[in-house]
Design a protein around this motif. Structure first.
Motif, PDB file in Angstrom:
ATOM      1  N   ASP A 301       0.864  -1.187   0.000  1.00 23.29           N
ATOM      2  CA  ASP A 301       0.000   0.000   0.000  1.00 23.29           C
ATOM      3  C   ASP A 301       0.895   1.230   0.000  1.00 23.29           C
ATOM      4  N   VAL A 302       0.817   2.007  -1.075  1.00 21.77           N
ATOM      5  CA  VAL A 302       1.688   3.166  -1.263  1.00 21.77           C
ATOM      6  C   VAL A 302       0.890   4.439  -1.052  1.00 21.77           C
ATOM      7  N   HIS A 303       1.464   5.377  -0.305  1.00 24.64           N
ATOM      8  CA  HIS A 303       0.853   6.696  -0.104  1.00 24.64           C
ATOM      9  C   HIS A 303       1.875   7.755  -0.490  1.00 24.64           C
ATOM     10  N   GLU A 304       1.478   8.646  -1.387  1.00 23.54           N
ATOM     11  CA  GLU A 304       2.354   9.729  -1.819  1.00 23.54           C
ATOM     12  C   GLU A 304       1.701  11.075  -1.552  1.00 23.54           C
ATOM     13  N   ASN A 305       2.514  12.032  -1.146  1.00 24.58           N
ATOM     14  CA  ASN A 305       2.053  13.408  -0.949  1.00 24.58           C
ATOM     15  C   ASN A 305       2.838  14.307  -1.908  1.00 24.58           C
ATOM     16  N   TRP A 306       2.105  15.036  -2.755  1.00 23.37           N
ATOM     17  CA  TRP A 306       2.717  15.844  -3.807  1.00 23.37           C
ATOM     18  C   TRP A 306       2.398  17.320  -3.626  1.00 23.37           C
ATOM     19  N   ALA A 307       3.369  18.164  -3.957  1.00 22.42           N
ATOM     20  CA  ALA A 307       3.059  19.577  -4.185  1.00 22.42           C
ATOM     21  C   ALA A 307       2.466  19.665  -5.580  1.00 22.42           C
ATOM     22  N   CYS A 308       1.499  20.550  -5.755  1.00 25.64           N
ATOM     23  CA  CYS A 308       0.839  20.620  -7.054  1.00 25.64           C
ATOM     24  C   CYS A 308       0.472  22.063  -7.378  1.00 25.64           C
ATOM     25  N   ALA A 309       0.144  22.276  -8.620  1.00 27.38           N
ATOM     26  CA  ALA A 309      -0.354  23.576  -9.088  1.00 27.38           C
ATOM     27  C   ALA A 309      -1.824  23.419  -9.391  1.00 27.38           C
ATOM     28  N   ASP A 310      -2.638  24.346  -8.859  1.00 24.50           N
ATOM     29  CA  ASP A 310      -4.070  24.300  -9.117  1.00 24.50           C
ATOM     30  C   ASP A 310      -4.373  24.710 -10.542  1.00 24.50           C
ATOM     31  N   GLY A 311      -5.651  24.584 -10.872  1.00 31.89           N
ATOM     32  CA  GLY A 311      -6.100  24.909 -12.229  1.00 31.89           C
ATOM     33  C   GLY A 311      -6.245  26.400 -12.452  1.00 31.89           C
ATOM     34  N   LEU A 342       3.663  18.561  -9.111  1.00 32.81           N
ATOM     35  CA  LEU A 342       4.939  19.270  -9.230  1.00 32.81           C
ATOM     36  C   LEU A 342       6.074  18.476  -8.592  1.00 32.81           C
ATOM     37  N   ASP A 343       6.127  18.427  -7.257  1.00 34.28           N
ATOM     38  CA  ASP A 343       7.224  17.767  -6.550  1.00 34.28           C
ATOM     39  C   ASP A 343       6.659  16.737  -5.576  1.00 34.28           C
ATOM     40  N   LEU A 344       7.317  15.584  -5.507  1.00 29.81           N
ATOM     41  CA  LEU A 344       6.950  14.561  -4.534  1.00 29.81           C
ATOM     42  C   LEU A 344       7.510  14.966  -3.173  1.00 29.81           C
ATOM     43  N   LEU A 345       6.628  15.212  -2.206  1.00 31.81           N
ATOM     44  CA  LEU A 345       7.041  15.688  -0.885  1.00 31.81           C
ATOM     45  C   LEU A 345       7.343  14.539   0.077  1.00 31.81           C
ATOM     46  N   ASP A 346       6.544  13.486   0.002  1.00 27.64           N
ATOM     47  CA  ASP A 346       6.734  12.399   0.962  1.00 27.64           C
ATOM     48  C   ASP A 346       6.094  11.133   0.409  1.00 27.64           C
ATOM     49  N   THR A 347       6.678   9.996   0.762  1.00 29.77           N
ATOM     50  CA  THR A 347       6.153   8.688   0.371  1.00 29.77           C
ATOM     51  C   THR A 347       6.261   7.742   1.547  1.00 29.77           C
ATOM     52  N   ASP A 348       5.229   6.968   1.774  1.00 25.14           N
ATOM     53  CA  ASP A 348       5.356   5.890   2.751  1.00 25.14           C
ATOM     54  C   ASP A 348       4.709   4.638   2.181  1.00 25.14           C
ATOM     55  N   LEU A 349       5.167   3.514   2.676  1.00 24.60           N
ATOM     56  CA  LEU A 349       4.793   2.221   2.118  1.00 24.60           C
ATOM     57  C   LEU A 349       4.544   1.244   3.252  1.00 24.60           C
ATOM     58  N   ALA A 362       2.028 -15.085   5.867  1.00 27.94           N
ATOM     59  CA  ALA A 362       2.187 -14.417   7.161  1.00 27.94           C
ATOM     60  C   ALA A 362       1.414 -13.105   7.116  1.00 27.94           C
ATOM     61  N   ASN A 363       0.813 -12.739   8.236  1.00 34.15           N
ATOM     62  CA  ASN A 363      -0.005 -11.521   8.295  1.00 34.15           C
ATOM     63  C   ASN A 363       0.757 -10.331   8.856  1.00 34.15           C
ATOM     64  N   ALA A 364       2.074 -10.387   8.835  1.00 30.42           N
ATOM     65  CA  ALA A 364       2.875  -9.278   9.364  1.00 30.42           C
ATOM     66  C   ALA A 364       2.661  -8.019   8.536  1.00 30.42           C
ATOM     67  N   ARG A 365       2.788  -6.881   9.190  1.00 30.52           N
ATOM     68  CA  ARG A 365       2.741  -5.589   8.507  1.00 30.52           C
ATOM     69  C   ARG A 365       4.101  -4.923   8.683  1.00 30.52           C
ATOM     70  N   ILE A 366       4.696  -4.538   7.576  1.00 29.18           N
ATOM     71  CA  ILE A 366       6.053  -3.986   7.580  1.00 29.18           C
ATOM     72  C   ILE A 366       6.016  -2.595   6.972  1.00 29.18           C
ATOM     73  N   ARG A 367       6.622  -1.641   7.673  1.00 30.64           N
ATOM     74  CA  ARG A 367       6.736  -0.280   7.145  1.00 30.64           C
ATOM     75  C   ARG A 367       8.221  -0.009   6.867  1.00 30.64           C
ATOM     76  N   PRO A 368       8.672  -0.332   5.674  1.00 30.29           N
ATOM     77  CA  PRO A 368      10.098  -0.226   5.372  1.00 30.29           C
ATOM     78  C   PRO A 368      10.515   1.198   5.049  1.00 30.29           C
ATOM     79  N   ARG A 402      -2.160  10.764  -2.701  1.00 30.10           N
ATOM     80  CA  ARG A 402      -2.623   9.691  -3.579  1.00 30.10           C
ATOM     81  C   ARG A 402      -2.249   8.348  -2.959  1.00 30.10           C
ATOM     82  N   TRP A 403      -3.172   7.389  -3.065  1.00 28.59           N
ATOM     83  CA  TRP A 403      -2.960   6.051  -2.528  1.00 28.59           C
ATOM     84  C   TRP A 403      -3.052   5.024  -3.660  1.00 28.59           C
ATOM     85  N   TYR A 404      -2.160   4.040  -3.613  1.00 26.00           N
ATOM     86  CA  TYR A 404      -2.098   3.013  -4.646  1.00 26.00           C
ATOM     87  C   TYR A 404      -2.053   1.625  -4.013  1.00 26.00           C
ATOM     88  N   HIS A 405      -2.695   0.664  -4.675  1.00 28.05           N
ATOM     89  CA  HIS A 405      -2.538  -0.739  -4.324  1.00 28.05           C
ATOM     90  C   HIS A 405      -1.527  -1.348  -5.294  1.00 28.05           C
TER      91      HIS A 405
END
Length: 774
Positions: A301-311, A342-349, A362-368, A402-405
């Motif tokens: 499960d990927v989560h990204e936080n981006w800086a962006c330009a509005d419309g 614009l720019d990728l500010l942060d990512t967590d997985l 295994a049902n372990a959850r890992i945050r690498p 944004r979140w991705y599977h």
């Protein structure tokens, strides 16, 4: 170094594709539909119309609902139970599935099976908007569409995967062949509008099965594997900061490669990997063996936080798009909102649902760390399943989440398996150490424990303390080491000791001594975000366990009770000072706190502390107000038997309430011309002094008071917070404006109601005297 690994894996391309089309003779298929009869090829216009009349409107899945919406899906369907397929079709289809397997890039160790789902009929003007099929079973990996030869125009199928598109026109006019189209389930696809005639298809679910126990494999050239192995070996040999205090520098924890295709928890398996994923995963399996690494598949499960330009307007509201569907994920035309990344500010997985090379899970959850992650295709190139856009709001915003599977291949050196799994599953690590102790391998158990303690606080932070506490406590006792026991218990918190682990914790206190327990409790209560209301509901159970464990443990319980009584004293002081309206919101909290301490004092058999607690509650100035105290006694009478409520030593409180309420009931009723009101608000300012004089005046009903806006606001709060029967309005003439106060006739009704309540409370106390007085 990790970039080299990504490049090496990206170069291992499969010859397969995400969607493929082929044809076969229609003579191989004999088809009969219940209600229509045999279907001859090419399908005549008359037969097509019969099929269309028989078909029911097709539904589609939207999130958790199955709905009908002709603006999204306009077609008819006939279920498989009404369809009979004869002839040589089974053998012919088996041969076609082998072609499809190769074209989709599946390994030779995989067998494809097609299960008939339904027959679809698209008439003139009908279509299906862009959508994505769900994997309806563990083995389903895709969809097969068999288009029957019929006279029609339009109805082309457009299949998209990761930005690439392919268009399949299907059977052409006058052609008597069957047109087959197969694609992976994670492809988005649409059926274009049929211009005229009828497009008729059989749809199948495609299932993948392994031909051997080792699962699916893909051929990988030896030189490519050797180069990849060298890069992976160098990657794990390069020291990095561990981030765990004084731990020595070592290589990275893991190597994580994000796959290109989507997989569900049901479908993630080595023998069902798709196209290039299959080739790259096999290459990593080949690398893992000589490097002695463990290897797993995992959902990512990927989560990204981006800086962006509005419309165009430059400003935007919060935009939240949820793309995840149930049966069919339908694209409703809402893309990514009016913004530009614009720019990728942060990512967590987060990795979850691990599948080992032997298929075990295994049902372990890992945050690498993201430094351990590589990929051939970045997540932002894919379609997120959820998006939240915060437009520019003046001094913040212009970001999008944004979140991705995704799915991933994860490998790590086998020598570090215990340490890494301990980080992800602390309860597993504790069980392993306890097993070593019980088998007499004390030295190895202590070595493992030393590894665990390096990352213990961080790894247990995400675990459920109530679940972790019991095995940790048992291990602490088996170690018979007070210092190690304290280090293991320290991160769990006091809340974990008031549940199922209360008895074992109490035995540990009795064993290691009350001072050991006191140091732990002090440390727990000093932690950030500590909230006593989290553990107090279990305080009585803990008190009973401490008493049962022995005098040393009971000593700790009494100390905790006395400490928390001081907290109750502070709560009562704040409660007494609060005006009427805010006080109601905190009354439940104070009642619950008092009830918990009373119950705990009985559980501990702490007579001296119980008497002190009862005297505090009964104190007319520092204790509970009469109405709140009656509510407490009613709650106790409801929850406990008379013997238990008598053991709480509440006779002084009961007698005080009887005296106060009896005096109020005997007092003369308010005279018809008595407009005096008591001001409860404790404020010595000049405004409240003057307000109090007006309220106490028995003959004065109205006060005209020229005061500034700030002072008017103070008076408003004084009246409203005490819920006084006084209206307050501002006459907006002159300077300053005039505040007009008027006592309301509701004063007399309120007093009559209060008198009736006092009589009812007094009657209840007299009736239930035996519950509180010996």
């Amino acid at each position: 170094m990790i970039d080299e690994i990504a490049e090496a894996l990206a170069a291992l391309n499969s010859k397969g594709t995400f969607a493929t089309g082929l044809t076969c003779p229609s003579s191989e298929l004999q088809l009969r539909v219940e209600g229509v009869g045999p279907i001859h090829f090419p399908v005549s216009s008359a037969t097509a119309k019969k099929l269309a009349k028989l078909a029911q409107p097709a539904l589609f899945g939207k999130r958790t609902r199955t709905i009908y919406d002709p603006e999204v899906r306009d077609t008819g369907e006939i279920p498989a139970k009404q369809i009979r397929v004869d002839g040589c079709w089974a053998r012919a289809l088996e041969l076609q599935l082998e072609h499809i397997r190769r074209r989709l890039g599946l390994s030779a160790e995989t067998r494809l099976e097609a299960k008939l789902d339904k027959l679809l009929v698209y008439g003139p003007g009908q279509f299906f908007a862009p959508h994505q099929d769900s994997e309806r079973s563990n083995t389903m990996i895709g969809t097969l569409v068999v288009e029957l030869p019929s006279s029609h125009q339009g109805g082309a199928v457009v299949v998209e995967h990761r930005g690439a598109k392919r268009t399949f026109s299907g059977a052409r006019r006058g052609n008597s062949e069957l047109s087959l189209l197969a694609f992976y389930a994670d492809c988005r696809h649409e059926v274009k509008r049929v211009e005229h005639g009828y497009r008729i298809t059989l749809t199948y679910q495609l299932h993948a099965h392994a031909l051997s126990r080792r699962g699916g494999t893909a051929a990988v050239r030896v030189p490519a594997v050797e180069r990849l192995a060298e890069s992976v070996r160098a990657y794990f040999a390069t020291p990095v900061s561990s981030g765990y205090g004084s731990a020595p520098l070592e290589g990275p924890d893991r190597l994580i490669y994000l796959l290109d295709h989507e997989y569900s928890e049901r479908s993630l398996a080595w023998n069902r990997l798709k196209n290039g994923d299959c080739v790259r995963a096999q290459a990593l399996r080949e690398v893992a063996r000589p490097l002695d690494c463990e290897i797993h598949l995992a959902l990512a499960d990927v989560h990204e936080n981006w800086a962006c330009a509005d419309g165009e307007d430059g400003y935007g509201d919060r935009y939240d798009e949820e793309n995840e569907g149930d049966e069919d994920d339908v694209d409703e035309g809402e893309e990514e909102g009016d913004y530009e990344l614009l720019d990728l500010l942060d990512t967590d997985l987060e990795l979850r649902h691990l599948v080992a090379a032997d298929g075990s899970k295994a049902n372990a959850r890992i945050r690498p760390s993201m430094d351990e992650v590589c990929f051939a295709r970045a997540s932002h190139e894919l379609k997120p399943f959820r998006t939240e856009h915060e437009g520019y709001m003046g001094n913040y915003g212009n970001t999008v989440d944004r979140w991705y599977h995704r799915a991933a291949v994860v490998l790590w050196p086998r020598a570090r398996s215990f340490f890494l799994r301990a980080k992800a599953e602390p309860s597993w690590a504790i069980a392993q150490i306890a097993r070593l102790l019980r088998s007499g391998q004390t030295e190895q158990a202590r070595q493992r424990l030393a590894e665990v303690l390096i990352i213990w606080e961080q790894s247990v932070r995400g675990a459920d303390p109530a679940v972790a506490a019991l095995p940790v406590l048992k291990l602490a006792r088996e170690l018979d080491d007070a210092e190690l026991a304290a280090r293991l218990l320290g991160p769990l918190g006091l809340t974990a000791m008031t549940g199922a682990a209360a008895e074992t914790f109490s035995e540990s206190v009795e064993h290691f001594g009350p001072e050991w327990g006191r140091r732990l409790v002090v440390a727990w209560t000093a932690r950030p975000r500590y909230d006593a209301s989290d553990w107090r509901p279990g305080f009585a159970r803990l008190g009973g366990a401490l008493r049962a464990a022995g005098e040393s443990a009971r000593e700790l319980g009494i100390w905790m009770l006395v400490e928390d009584m001081e907290s109750l004293r502070d709560d009562l002081a704040h409660f007494q000072e609060e005006p009427s309206r805010p006080r109601r919101s905190s009354e439940r909290f104070v009642l619950e706190h008092a009830r918990q301490l009373l119950e705990t004092a009985v559980a501990l058999d702490a007579s001296r502390s119980g008497d002190e607690l009862a005297r505090l509650l009964a104190d007319p100035t520092e204790g509970l107000p009469a109405a709140t105290a009656v509510a407490l006694l009613k709650r106790l009478a409801k929850d406990f038997r008379p013997a238990a409520t008598r053991a709480m030593r509440l006779a002084p409180l009961h007698e005080r309430l009887v005296r106060e309420l009896a005096a109020q009931v005997r007092s003369p009723a308010r005279a018809d011309d008595d407009w005096s009101i008591a001001l409860k608000r404790r404020c010595d300012c000049e405004l409240c002094v003057e307000l109090g004089q007006f309220l106490r005046a028995p003959e004065q009903i109205e006060l005209r008071w020229p005061v500034s806006a700030e002072k008017r606001q103070h008076v408003h709060h004084a009246i409203d917070d005490d819920e006084l029967p006084v209206s307050h309005q501002t006459e907006r003439r002159g300077s300053p404006y005039t505040l007009v106060l008027k006592k309301l006739p509701a004063l007399f009704a309120c007093e009559a109601k209060a008198r009736a309540e006092h009589e009812a409370q007094l009657a209840w106390l007299e009736k239930n005297r035996g519950r509180f007085v010996e």
